[in-house]
Design a protein around this motif. Structure first.
Motif, PDB file in Angstrom:
ATOM      1  N   ILE A   1      -5.243   1.843  -1.393  1.00  0.00           N
ATOM      2  CA  ILE A   1      -6.241   1.952  -0.330  1.00  0.00           C
ATOM      3  C   ILE A   1      -6.804   0.572   0.014  1.00  0.00           C
ATOM      4  O   ILE A   1      -7.010   0.248   1.188  1.00  0.00           O
ATOM      5  CB  ILE A   1      -7.352   2.948  -0.739  1.00  0.00           C
ATOM      6  CG1 ILE A   1      -6.766   4.364  -0.768  1.00  0.00           C
ATOM      7  CG2 ILE A   1      -8.546   2.872   0.204  1.00  0.00           C
ATOM      8  CD1 ILE A   1      -7.647   5.392  -1.426  1.00  0.00           C
TER       9      ILE A   1
ATOM     10  N   ALA B   1       0.835  -1.211   0.000  1.00  0.00           N
ATOM     11  CA  ALA B   1       0.000   0.000   0.000  1.00  0.00           C
ATOM     12  C   ALA B   1       0.860   1.248   0.000  1.00  0.00           C
ATOM     13  O   ALA B   1       0.629   2.179  -0.778  1.00  0.00           O
ATOM     14  CB  ALA B   1      -0.925  -0.009   1.216  1.00  0.00           C
TER      15      ALA B   1
ATOM     16  N   LEU C   1      -4.375  -1.186   2.137  1.00  0.00           N
ATOM     17  CA  LEU C   1      -4.454  -0.685   3.522  1.00  0.00           C
ATOM     18  C   LEU C   1      -5.612  -1.349   4.266  1.00  0.00           C
ATOM     19  O   LEU C   1      -5.480  -1.720   5.433  1.00  0.00           O
ATOM     20  CB  LEU C   1      -4.608   0.831   3.544  1.00  0.00           C
ATOM     21  CG  LEU C   1      -3.359   1.658   3.297  1.00  0.00           C
ATOM     22  CD1 LEU C   1      -3.692   3.147   3.308  1.00  0.00           C
ATOM     23  CD2 LEU C   1      -2.294   1.349   4.336  1.00  0.00           C
TER      24      LEU C   1
ATOM     25  N   ARG D   1      -3.532   4.248  -6.602  1.00  0.00           N
ATOM     26  CA  ARG D   1      -4.205   4.850  -5.447  1.00  0.00           C
ATOM     27  C   ARG D   1      -5.345   3.972  -4.956  1.00  0.00           C
ATOM     28  O   ARG D   1      -5.475   3.735  -3.763  1.00  0.00           O
ATOM     29  CB  ARG D   1      -4.726   6.230  -5.801  1.00  0.00           C
ATOM     30  CG  ARG D   1      -3.554   7.165  -6.048  1.00  0.00           C
ATOM     31  CD  ARG D   1      -3.590   8.410  -5.463  1.00  0.00           C
ATOM     32  NE  ARG D   1      -3.456   9.231  -4.412  1.00  0.00           N
ATOM     33  CZ  ARG D   1      -2.517   9.243  -3.474  1.00  0.00           C
ATOM     34  NH1 ARG D   1      -1.631   8.314  -3.410  1.00  0.00           N
ATOM     35  NH2 ARG D   1      -2.469  10.181  -2.577  1.00  0.00           N
TER      36      ARG D   1
ATOM     37  N   LEU E   1       0.885   4.070  -2.853  1.00  0.00           N
ATOM     38  CA  LEU E   1       0.319   5.385  -2.535  1.00  0.00           C
ATOM     39  C   LEU E   1       1.365   6.500  -2.538  1.00  0.00           C
ATOM     40  O   LEU E   1       1.052   7.640  -2.871  1.00  0.00           O
ATOM     41  CB  LEU E   1      -0.388   5.339  -1.179  1.00  0.00           C
ATOM     42  CG  LEU E   1      -1.654   4.488  -1.142  1.00  0.00           C
ATOM     43  CD1 LEU E   1      -2.141   4.311   0.297  1.00  0.00           C
ATOM     44  CD2 LEU E   1      -2.745   5.105  -2.000  1.00  0.00           C
TER      45      LEU E   1
END
Length: 137
Positions: free
Chosen positions: A63, A30, A66, A59, A34
């Motif tokens: 996410i 992640a 994450l 992106r 990112l």
């Protein structure tokens, strides 16, 4: 809901460590997706084809990684606390992995998909054993 009692079944600690290891790996992926241009970009040399597929949607996928990291962390915590929800979350996560590997096989990626089905499937069968489930009663 109280903690389950009794000795931990063989392999119990290994599964919990595996869940936390997965959380760390997902958070690294992640972070690399990112925040590009960091030292973590070098990690993609281990799997350049994954980077080629993930970079265009970095992106969004970052996410999602994450969220996966958070789910794996929660599962690991629940696992070591011997909470039923921790076992259930681990089963859901591994079941999702098996499903994803089956999809890879259907798409023609037999090596990765097949290997994943074997490994994640064996892990899922381990989690579903009555002696493992009983540790969370």
């Amino acid at each position: 809901m109280g903690d389950a009692t009794g000795p931990k079944p063989r392999g119990f600690t290994a599964i919990g460590v595996f869940l936390f290891f997965g959380a760390v790996m997902a958070s690294l992926a992640a972070t690399a997706l990112l925040w590009r241009g960091t030292v973590l970009d070098r990690l993609w040399t281990f799997n350049p084809s994954a980077y080629k597929q993930l970079a265009p949607v970095g992106r969004i996928v970052g996410i999602l990684f994450l969220a996966l990291s958070a789910a794996l962390t929660a599962a690991g915590i629940g696992w070591f606390q011997r909470r039923l929800w921790g076992w259930r979350l681990a089963v859901v996560i591994i079941s999702t992995q098996v499903l994803g590997d089956v999809v890879n096989c259907v798409r023609g990626d037999w090596l990765r998909g097949g290997t994943g089905v074997i490994i994640a499937g064996a892990l899922l069968l381990f989690l579903l054993q009555p002696r493992i489930r009983a540790a969370f009663a």
